[in-house]
Scaffold this active site. Structure first.
Site, mmCIF file in Angstrom:
data_model
loop_
_atom_site.group_PDB
_atom_site.id
_atom_site.type_symbol
_atom_site.label_atom_id
_atom_site.label_comp_id
_atom_site.label_asym_id
_atom_site.label_seq_id
_atom_site.Cartn_x
_atom_site.Cartn_y
_atom_site.Cartn_z
ATOM 1 N N CYS A 2 2.120 -14.127 4.633
ATOM 2 C CA CYS A 2 2.472 -15.544 4.744
ATOM 3 C C CYS A 2 3.567 -15.680 5.807
ATOM 4 O O CYS A 2 4.448 -14.843 5.911
ATOM 5 C CB CYS A 2 2.998 -16.161 3.464
ATOM 6 S SG CYS A 2 1.815 -16.182 2.132
ATOM 7 N N ARG A 26 0.091 -13.497 9.964
ATOM 8 C CA ARG A 26 0.609 -13.105 8.645
ATOM 9 C C ARG A 26 -0.274 -13.606 7.498
ATOM 10 O O ARG A 26 0.015 -13.356 6.331
ATOM 11 C CB ARG A 26 2.027 -13.643 8.467
ATOM 12 C CG ARG A 26 2.982 -13.187 9.548
ATOM 13 C CD ARG A 26 4.315 -13.861 9.399
ATOM 14 N NE ARG A 26 5.039 -13.343 8.275
ATOM 15 C CZ ARG A 26 5.897 -12.348 8.315
ATOM 16 N NH1 ARG A 26 6.157 -11.765 9.466
ATOM 17 N NH2 ARG A 26 6.509 -11.936 7.240
ATOM 18 N N TRP A 71 -1.365 -16.213 3.075
ATOM 19 C CA TRP A 71 -2.234 -15.128 2.637
ATOM 20 C C TRP A 71 -2.153 -15.171 1.115
ATOM 21 O O TRP A 71 -1.109 -14.922 0.525
ATOM 22 C CB TRP A 71 -1.758 -13.779 3.170
ATOM 23 C CG TRP A 71 -2.706 -12.669 2.824
ATOM 24 C CD1 TRP A 71 -3.845 -12.334 3.487
ATOM 25 C CD2 TRP A 71 -2.608 -11.765 1.722
ATOM 26 N NE1 TRP A 71 -4.464 -11.284 2.867
ATOM 27 C CE2 TRP A 71 -3.733 -10.907 1.779
ATOM 28 C CE3 TRP A 71 -1.691 -11.589 0.693
ATOM 29 C CZ2 TRP A 71 -3.954 -9.897 0.856
ATOM 30 C CZ3 TRP A 71 -1.918 -10.580 -0.237
ATOM 31 C CH2 TRP A 71 -3.034 -9.747 -0.147
ATOM 32 N N ASN A 97 7.413 -17.191 1.226
ATOM 33 C CA ASN A 97 6.714 -15.938 1.496
ATOM 34 C C ASN A 97 7.266 -14.914 0.513
ATOM 35 O O ASN A 97 8.476 -14.770 0.409
ATOM 36 C CB ASN A 97 6.985 -15.490 2.940
ATOM 37 C CG ASN A 97 6.531 -14.072 3.189
ATOM 38 O OD1 ASN A 97 5.573 -13.600 2.590
ATOM 39 N ND2 ASN A 97 7.229 -13.371 4.073
ATOM 40 N N GLY A 98 6.381 -14.256 -0.226
ATOM 41 C CA GLY A 98 6.844 -13.265 -1.198
ATOM 42 C C GLY A 98 6.102 -13.434 -2.503
ATOM 43 O O GLY A 98 5.102 -14.146 -2.575
ATOM 44 N N GLU A 445 -9.582 7.292 9.967
ATOM 45 C CA GLU A 445 -9.175 6.077 10.684
ATOM 46 C C GLU A 445 -10.410 5.305 11.178
ATOM 47 O O GLU A 445 -10.464 4.074 11.081
ATOM 48 C CB GLU A 445 -8.231 6.455 11.833
ATOM 49 C CG GLU A 445 -7.802 5.319 12.750
ATOM 50 C CD GLU A 445 -7.149 4.138 12.043
ATOM 51 O OE1 GLU A 445 -6.815 4.219 10.850
ATOM 52 O OE2 GLU A 445 -7.006 3.094 12.704
ATOM 53 N N LYS A 449 -11.400 1.430 10.158
ATOM 54 C CA LYS A 449 -11.628 0.384 11.169
ATOM 55 C C LYS A 449 -12.968 -0.288 10.932
ATOM 56 O O LYS A 449 -13.086 -1.504 10.954
ATOM 57 C CB LYS A 449 -11.662 0.978 12.582
ATOM 58 C CG LYS A 449 -10.445 1.245 13.381
ATOM 59 C CD LYS A 449 -9.422 0.201 13.585
ATOM 60 C CE LYS A 449 -8.529 0.022 12.401
ATOM 61 N NZ LYS A 449 -7.170 0.472 12.527
ATOM 62 N N GLU A 452 -13.052 -2.444 7.606
ATOM 63 C CA GLU A 452 -12.197 -3.632 7.514
ATOM 64 C C GLU A 452 -12.672 -4.800 8.365
ATOM 65 O O GLU A 452 -12.390 -5.943 8.040
ATOM 66 C CB GLU A 452 -10.721 -3.301 7.806
ATOM 67 C CG GLU A 452 -10.382 -3.010 9.251
ATOM 68 C CD GLU A 452 -8.876 -2.868 9.477
ATOM 69 O OE1 GLU A 452 -8.485 -1.960 10.214
ATOM 70 O OE2 GLU A 452 -8.100 -3.662 8.937
ATOM 71 N N HIS A 468 -19.710 19.062 -2.260
ATOM 72 C CA HIS A 468 -19.055 19.080 -3.568
ATOM 73 C C HIS A 468 -19.192 17.737 -4.280
ATOM 74 O O HIS A 468 -18.434 17.453 -5.204
ATOM 75 C CB HIS A 468 -17.587 19.492 -3.412
ATOM 76 C CG HIS A 468 -17.445 20.866 -2.859
ATOM 77 N ND1 HIS A 468 -17.733 22.002 -3.578
ATOM 78 C CD2 HIS A 468 -17.119 21.295 -1.601
ATOM 79 C CE1 HIS A 468 -17.558 23.072 -2.819
ATOM 80 N NE2 HIS A 468 -17.198 22.663 -1.606
ATOM 81 N N LYS A 563 -2.125 -9.339 9.014
ATOM 82 C CA LYS A 563 -1.531 -8.316 9.879
ATOM 83 C C LYS A 563 -0.299 -7.677 9.250
ATOM 84 O O LYS A 563 -0.027 -6.508 9.455
ATOM 85 C CB LYS A 563 -1.169 -8.961 11.221
ATOM 86 C CG LYS A 563 -0.612 -8.013 12.248
ATOM 87 C CD LYS A 563 -1.690 -7.110 12.787
ATOM 88 C CE LYS A 563 -1.189 -6.107 13.808
ATOM 89 N NZ LYS A 563 -2.105 -4.956 13.892
#
Ligand code: F6R
Length: 568
Positions: A2, A26, A71, A97-98, A445, A449, A452, A468, A563
Site C-alpha cells: 500500500c 506498492r 494491496w 499502510n500496515g 529463480e 519468474k 508469478e 525421489h 512490488k
C-alpha cells in the site's frame, strides 16, 4: 505494501495523483483520495487504477488531500474496502499502510456498524473514540494498536496528523506546501524529513510539528536524501522488458562504483570473521543462495535463510558471523524484522539494497548498495542480477581477488529465449526447471519468474532429486527446462534428463555445452563461472516475460502481488 500520500497546499489534487502514480508499485487493487471541501470530507475511489482516479477527480480544486493505493490485506478488493476510510461520525478520514494485528480485539470494543472489512476502519474509529486534540488522539490510539503502520489522518476541520511504526513515511516541504508519502520518490519538495518509529507529526498552515510517542514535541532535522534513481524510463512495451534490457548497464554501474568508491572497506566485519548468514525473501533469497556459494568457494562458511522463517527460527546467532540482509526495496517486513533481531544482539549486520535511504539501510550497521536503478516491474530482474554480482564482488574482495573488468561485462549477451520454444512452453500447464549446483539455484529463480507473471504451475528441483518423488508428476502434459552451465556435473544432469525422456517428458536444455545438441538446445555463451548465474537467468527472465505476454497477461502487474512487501 500500500502507498499513502498527502498534500497540503496549492494544486493538492494533482500532487497526490502524481504521487499515487509513483506509489502504484506498492499495490494496485484499488486507489482513492479524500479531501476537505465545503466543511466536510469527501472521497473518490476506484478499482481501475490511478489513471481512472485522475479522470474522476478532474476539475477538483482543494488544498487538503490524502490518497492511497491498496494491496488488499483485510477484506476483498471492493470499493467499500478501498481507502481512504472514514470514522463513524465522518469527521475523520484516514489512509493507512500496515496491519493492525489486534484489530479483532479492538473491533469488539467499538460499538458501530462497520461498512468495510478493513483493519483501517477499526483504527480510525479507535482514534475518534480517544479524547484530546487530534494529535493526542492519534498518539494514544496508536499505543493500543499492535503491528506496523503508516497513517495520515485528516479531520473535517482541516487538521492533519500522521505517524508511523516499522513502515516508511516521509515528509517534504516546498514552496507550494507540505507533502507526505510512503516513498521519497513520490515527494514534492526540497526539504525532506524521515519519520522514525512511533513518531508523529501535525501539519498546520505548512508548519510541521513533530512529536514522540509520549506526545512530547521533538526537533527533527531535514535529511539529505537521494531521490535520484535513474533508469526504467520504459523504452520498451513494459517495465519488465525495459528492466531486463537495463541489466548490463546496471552491472557496469555497480562495478564502477565499487572500483571507484571505498565501499567494501567501509563494511564492518566481525572480529574473528568465520561465516556468513544471508537472509532475504523471494528473488532476493535466490540471489542469497547463489551468494552463499560464492562465500563457500573462498572458504567462508555460508548459509541463506528465508526471512519469514529466520525471524521465528532457532538459528544460533554468533559473534563471528556477518549477517547480510538482501533486499531490492529495503522495505520487506520480514527482512527488516530479521535484521532488527540480529542488530539487537549487537552483531555485524550488512544491508545489501538497491534503494538509497531505505529502512533496511537504517537498521543495519553497514550498507552495500547495488546500482540497478529504480525497478518498477513487480518481477525483479536487473536487481536480482546486481545482487548476485555484488555478492560475488564482495566475496572476491574478501579473498583478495582482482575484480572483473567492464570489458567482460560488456560482452554479456541479453539473449531472448527463442520464440518457437516460448510458444511451446506457453501451451503447458506444468513446467519443471531442473539443474544441479548453481544451475539448480538459477532454476529456482526461473521458476518463480514464470509462475508469478504467467500463472503457470511451475516447480524447480535439483535434477538428482527428481526420482525421489517429483518424477511422478512428469508426463506428456509437462515440459522440463534443464539448465546446464556446471561442467563438473553435466554428465550427471544428462542421466537425469534421460530418466525424464523415458517417461515421455518434453525437454528443453539451456546450456553453454554442445553435449546437449541431441536435445532441443538453447545455446548460451560460456563466461567465467561466477558470471554464469547471470548469463543464464537473462534468457529465462525473457522466457517468463514472453510467456506472460503470449498468455495475455500484463507482466508488470501480476495478480495478488505488489512490488514492496511491507507486511509479514
Ligand atoms: C519476485 C520478487 C519478489 C521479491 C521479494 C523481496 O520477482 O521480486 O520475490 O524479491 O518480495 O523483495 P525485496 O527484494 O524488495 O526485499
Amino acid at each position: 505494501m500500500c502507498g499513502i500520500c498527502g498534500y497540503f497546499g496549492a494544486e493538492a489534487v494533482k500532487k497526490v495523483c502524481d504521487g499515487l502514480k509513483i506509489l502504484e508499485y506498492r499495490g494496485y487493487d484499488s486507489c482513492g483520495l479524500a479531501y476537505v471541501g465545503d466543511g466536510k470530507i469527501n472521497s473518490i475511489k476506484t478499482l481501475d487504477g490511478v489513471d481512472e482516479l485522475i479522470k474522476k477527480s478532474e476539475g477538483l480544486s482543494t488544498e487538503m488531500v490524502i490518497g492511497h493505493t491498496r494491496w488488499a490485506t483485510h477484506g476483498a478488493v471492493t470499493l467499500n474496502n478501498a481507502h481512504p476510510h472514514f470514522s463513524a461520525s465522518k469527521k475523520l478520514v484516514m489512509v493507512h499502510n500496515g496491519i493492525v494485528e489486534n484489530f479483532k480485539e479492538l473491533k469488539k470494543n467499538i460499538d458501530i456498524d462497520f461498512y468495510s472489512a478493513t483493519d483501517t476502519e477499526v483504527f480510525v474509529n479507535l482514534i475518534e473514540k480517544e479524547s484530546g486534540s487530534l494529535i493526542e488522539k492519534v498518539i494514544s490510539a496508536s499505543k493500543k494498536v499492535k503491528g506496523a503502520f503508516a497513517i495520515i489522518v485528516l479531520s473535517e476541520r482541516g487538521e492533519v496528523v500522521l505517524g508511523k511504526r516499522e513502515t516508511p513515511l516521509y515528509l517534504s516541504t516546498g514552496e507550494k506546501g507540505v507533502c507526505v508519502s510512503s516513498d521519497v520518490l513520490a515527494l514534492d519538495g526540497e526539504k525532506i524529513y524521515a519519520l522514525g518509529d512511533d513518531e508523529f507529526a501535525s501539519i498546520e498552515n505548512s508548519k510541521i510539528l513533530f512529536f514522540n510517542k509520549n506526545g512530547k514535541k521533538i526537533v527533527k532535522k531535514c535529511e539529505k536524501i537521494e531521490k535520484n534513481m535513474n533508469f526504467s524510463q520504459i523504452s520498451f512495451k513494459t517495465h519488465m522488458e525495459s528492466e531486463i534490457f537495463e541489466t548490463k548497464t546496471a552491472l557496469i554501474k555497480t562495478l564502477k562504483k565499487y572500483k571507484n568508491e571505498d565501499i567494501f572497506s567501509l563494511i564492518k566485519l566481525p572480529k574473528n570473521f568465520k561465516s556468513v548468514v544471508l537472509v532475504a525473501c523471494g528473488t532476493a533469497y535466490h540471489s542469497s543462495l547463489v551468494g552463499a556459494e560464492f562465500f563457500k568457494s573462498i572458504g567462508i562458511d555460508a548459509r541463506a535463510y528465508v526471512a519469514s522463517e529466520f525471524r521465528y527460527g532457532r538459528e544460533i546467532l554468533s559473534e563471528d558471523t556477518l549477517y547480510i540482509f538482501v533486499s531490492q526495496s529495503g522495505e520487506t517486513a520480514d527482512t527488516i524484522a530479521s535484521a532488527k533481531l540480529v542488530r539487537a544482539r549487537k552483531l555485524c549486520t550488512l544491508a545489501l539494497t538497491n534503494t538509497p535511504n531505505c529502512l533496511l539501510n537504517r537498521v543495519c550497521k553497514s550498507v552495500l548498495p547495488t546500482f540497478a536503478g529504480r525497478e518498477v516491474a513487480v518481477a525483479s530482474t536487473k536487481a536480482y542480477c546486481c545482487q548476485v554480482f555484488s555478492l560475488y564482488l564482495f566475496s572476491a574482495y574478501l579473498a583478495g581477488k582482482r575484480l572483473p573488468t567492464v570489458q567482460t561485462l560488456k560482452k554479456i549477451p541479453l539473449l531472448e529465449f527463442p520464440r518457437e520454444q516460448v510458444e511451446d512452453i506457453a501451451k503447458f500447464e506444468k513446467v519443471f526447471f531442473v539443474g544441479r549446483e548453481l544451475d539448480h539455484l538459477t532454476a529456482l529463480e526461473a521458476s518463480l519468474k514464470l509462475k508469478e507473471i504467467s500463472y503457470i504451475n511451475s516447480v524447480a528441483i535439483a535434477s538428482g532429486e527428481l526420482k525421489h518423488g517429483t518424477l511422478a508428476l512428469v508426463d506428456e502434459t509437462s515440459i522440463v527446462v534443464a539448465i546446464s552451465t556446471e561442467k563438473r556435473v553435466k554428465e550427471k544432469l544428462r542421466s537425469n534428463l534421460e530418466e525424464i525422456k523415458a517417461r515421455g517428458g518434453k525437454i528443453i536444455v539451456l546450456s553453454c555445452f554442445d553435449d546437449f545438441a541431441d536435445y532441443d538446445l538453447v545455446k548460451i555463451e560460456k563466461f567465467a563461472d561466477f558470471l554464469m548465474p547471470i548469463v543464464s537467468i537473462i534468457p529465462l527472465q525473457f522466457l517468463a516475460l514472453r510467456v506472460a505476454e503470449q498468455r495475455g497477461f500484463n507482466p508488470d502487474r501480476p495478480r495478488n502481488l505488489a512490488k514492496s512487501v511491507t507486511v509479514e
